[in-house]
Design a protein around this motif. Structure first.
Motif, PDB file in Angstrom:
ATOM      1  N   ASP A 181       0.826  -1.202   0.000  1.00  0.00           N
ATOM      2  CA  ASP A 181       0.000   0.000   0.000  1.00  0.00           C
ATOM      3  C   ASP A 181       0.866   1.259   0.000  1.00  0.00           C
ATOM      4  OD1 ASP A 181      -2.355  -1.390  -0.037  1.00  0.00           O
ATOM      5  OD2 ASP A 181      -2.685  -1.300   2.122  1.00  0.00           O
ATOM      6  N   ILE A 182       2.003   1.170   0.655  1.00  0.00           N
ATOM      7  CA  ILE A 182       2.885   2.331   0.775  1.00  0.00           C
ATOM      8  C   ILE A 182       3.862   2.423  -0.390  1.00  0.00           C
ATOM      9  CG2 ILE A 182       4.655   3.426   2.223  1.00  0.00           C
ATOM     10  CD1 ILE A 182       3.347   1.962   4.620  1.00  0.00           C
ATOM     11  N   LEU A 183       4.510   1.315  -0.722  1.00  0.00           N
ATOM     12  CA  LEU A 183       5.564   1.310  -1.727  1.00  0.00           C
ATOM     13  C   LEU A 183       5.035   1.227  -3.151  1.00  0.00           C
ATOM     14  CD1 LEU A 183       8.044  -1.142   0.054  1.00  0.00           C
ATOM     15  CD2 LEU A 183       8.102   1.365   0.045  1.00  0.00           C
ATOM     16  N   GLY A 184       3.814   0.755  -3.309  1.00  0.00           N
ATOM     17  CA  GLY A 184       3.243   0.556  -4.644  1.00  0.00           C
ATOM     18  C   GLY A 184       2.967  -0.919  -4.872  1.00  0.00           C
ATOM     19  N   ARG A 185       1.735  -1.219  -5.241  1.00  0.00           N
ATOM     20  CA  ARG A 185       1.345  -2.624  -5.377  1.00  0.00           C
ATOM     21  C   ARG A 185       2.026  -3.297  -6.562  1.00  0.00           C
ATOM     22  NH1 ARG A 185      -4.732  -0.500  -4.360  1.00  0.00           N
ATOM     23  NH2 ARG A 185      -4.754  -0.631  -2.068  1.00  0.00           N
ATOM     24  N   ARG A 186       2.124  -2.588  -7.689  1.00  0.00           N
ATOM     25  CA  ARG A 186       2.793  -3.189  -8.835  1.00  0.00           C
ATOM     26  C   ARG A 186       4.256  -3.452  -8.527  1.00  0.00           C
ATOM     27  NH1 ARG A 186       3.960  -0.255 -14.571  1.00  0.00           N
ATOM     28  NH2 ARG A 186       5.415   0.848 -13.202  1.00  0.00           N
TER      29      ARG A 186
END
Length: 502
Positions: free
Chosen positions: A65-70
């Motif tokens: 959620d923080i770092l990016g899901r992809r």
């Protein structure tokens, strides 16, 4: 490509992730012979994967959620591919076990981000279609796994069940980077690393204690110390989660009896339905002399039953309370295990078929409904946490089932065979023991162990099913927002027998 590219990318990684759960089951006897592995080694080959999934699923979801899901999803695929290569190159059981745990880490990153990525790309009718396709791919992976594993093990060898992940991983990474947009959750949320570590220590300690008990006994000092350490880790986890601003799993949810019972059901489901598959495979190949392909085909009774019932149940059982479908499904799983407690020295694999069909039918009822039961027991704002908890408890149930039932099997065998012989037989070394023991004695010992473990598995599922039917009395959630969330989480459960890796 712009419309269905993201779905194709997600389905590629999902198929690989779930295939690797069931594909390994039929290869265990060959692994044991090649690597000189004991029963406890084989337990950890399966448990290392399930434990890493259970321990890290919630933590990697929060990090994504923080770092990016992809970004996290792609990293997960790369880690999974690297671990698959290491599994194939393993020269001993502990390298294979460590590599399987690393696979679980990559799998947790993939699983935690798969459905949020789909949810961020597709809306409305397209989302429904995408989730339906994703669920079908999940079921297909589970059904194909044992057969493909048998074909590869019989052909180029068991190491190729891991090598096949490499080209699929390359395609999945390329397609994900090309067509899947980046998405985030709440960036104000912090990753609960303390909760992740303490939960991993609890799950690992509990499982290790159960495996150790099979070799040293339940009263062994080391076994008791391990269980005590697991209890301490659980206490620390609860304390930290109560005080944390962004807990992985709020302990106060368990004050709701309905939610607690659903979690018990989730744990018992994977333990009761799938905890014995590895040992059934060892019995069929090491004692009955079946090839990996023939052994894999036996599991189709379970996989296809689950797939058909889940597909038909979506239409025929719409509106039926979850306590009936989930509770009744667990009772069917328990009944299926009880049907498989009739093995003796003269039994063939056909004796497993009726029980596997019942387990498959039960799985087809439980898998699509248990997440909805969890969502209905919590406020809407806690639906994501509840869905993650269901997946975590399912994987923990699988890990504990493999550990506990393996210990029960070994203990029963030790009553008729010497300790070392029991472990060698369970590890696939039946041929080397036939000079010291009769064929009848070997078959009888393992069949007796399987019967004992199947009774335990049947009781696990049956008791949980009764609790769900009695205590999970709640209205079906309503409202577009809750319905959409339920659909997303429900599809995450899919129809694959091992959940696997779900």
């Amino acid at each position: 490509m712009r419309t269905w590219g993201p779905l194709t990318a997600v389905c590629l990684s999902t198929f690989m992730l779930l295939l690797d759960v069931t594909i390994a089951v039929v290869a265990l006897p060959d692994m044991a012979g090649s690597l000189h592995a004991s029963l406890s080694d084989l337990q950890w080959v399966m448990d290392g994967y399930a434990l890493a999934l259970a321990a890290l699923l919630l933590g990697t979801g929060a990090a994504a959620d923080i770092l990016g899901r992809r970004r996290v999803h792609v990293v997960g695929v790369v880690v999974f591919a690297t671990a698959s290569l290491l599994c194939g190159l393993a020269g001993g059981p502990w390298m294979l076990i460590a590599s399987r745990a690393l696979q679980g880490l990559g799998g947790a990153a993939m699983l935690a981000t798969t459905l949020p990525l789909l949810g961020s790309v597709y809306q409305g009718k397209q989302r429904s279609v995408a989730l339906g396709v994703w669920g079908a791919v999940s079921g297909a992976a589970a059904a194909v796994g044992p057969v493909l594993g048998g074909v590869l093990t019989d052909g180029p060898g068991w190491r190729w069940i891991f090598y096949v992940n490499l080209p699929v991983s390359v395609a999945a990474v390329w397609l994900t980077l090309k067509v899947v947009p980046e998405s985030h959750g709440s960036r104000e949320r912090r990753v609960d690393w303390a909760g992740t570590v303490t939960f991993a220590a609890f799950a690992g300690g509990l499982t290790y204690g159960a495996v150790r008990a099979g070799e040293h006994g339940w009263g062994d000092t080391g076994t008791l110390v391990t269980f005590a350490a697991a209890v301490v880790a659980l206490v620390l986890f609860v304390v930290m989660e109560r005080r944390g601003a962004d807990p992985l799993l709020d302990p106060r949810l368990f004050l709701n009896p309905r939610f607690s019972v659903v979690m018990v059901g989730a744990l018992a489901f994977n333990a009761g339905a799938f905890g014995l598959m590895a040992y059934d495979s060892i019995w069929m190949q090491s004692l009955l002399g079946m090839s990996p392909v023939r052994g894999g085909l036996v599991f189709l009774w379970m996989s296809l039953s689950a797939f058909v019932v889940a597909a038909a149940g979506g239409r025929l059982l719409h509106g039926v309370p979850a306590r009936i479908t989930v509770g009744g499904g667990l009772l069917l799983v328990g009944s299926g295990q009880f049907c498989m407690t009739v093995l003796d020295a003269a039994s063939t694999a056909t004796a497993l078929a009726p029980g596997m069909v019942l387990i498959g039918v039960g799985t087809g009822l439980v898998a699509p409904g248990i997440a909805g039961a969890a969502l209905a027991a919590v406020p809407p704002e806690r639906s994501g946490m509840a869905g993650g908890a269901v997946n975590t408890f399912r994987q923990l149930g699988l890990a504990l089932g493999i550990a506990v039932y393996g210990t029960l099997l070994t203990s029963r065998m030790q009553s008729t065979l010497p300790h070392d012989a029991a472990h060698a037989l369970a590890g696939g070394a039946a041929g080397a023991l036939r000079g010291s023991f009769s064929e009848h004695a070997l078959r009888s010992a393992f069949a007796s162990g399987l019967n004992t473990a199947a009774v335990a598995a049947g009781l696990t599922a049956s008791v949980a099913g009764a609790l769900v039917i009695v205590l999970v009395r709640t209205a079906r959630p309503t409202g577009a927002e809750v319905t959409e969330s339920s659909a997303l989480t429900l599809t995450e459960e899919g129809t694959a027998p091992l959940g696997q890796a779900r």
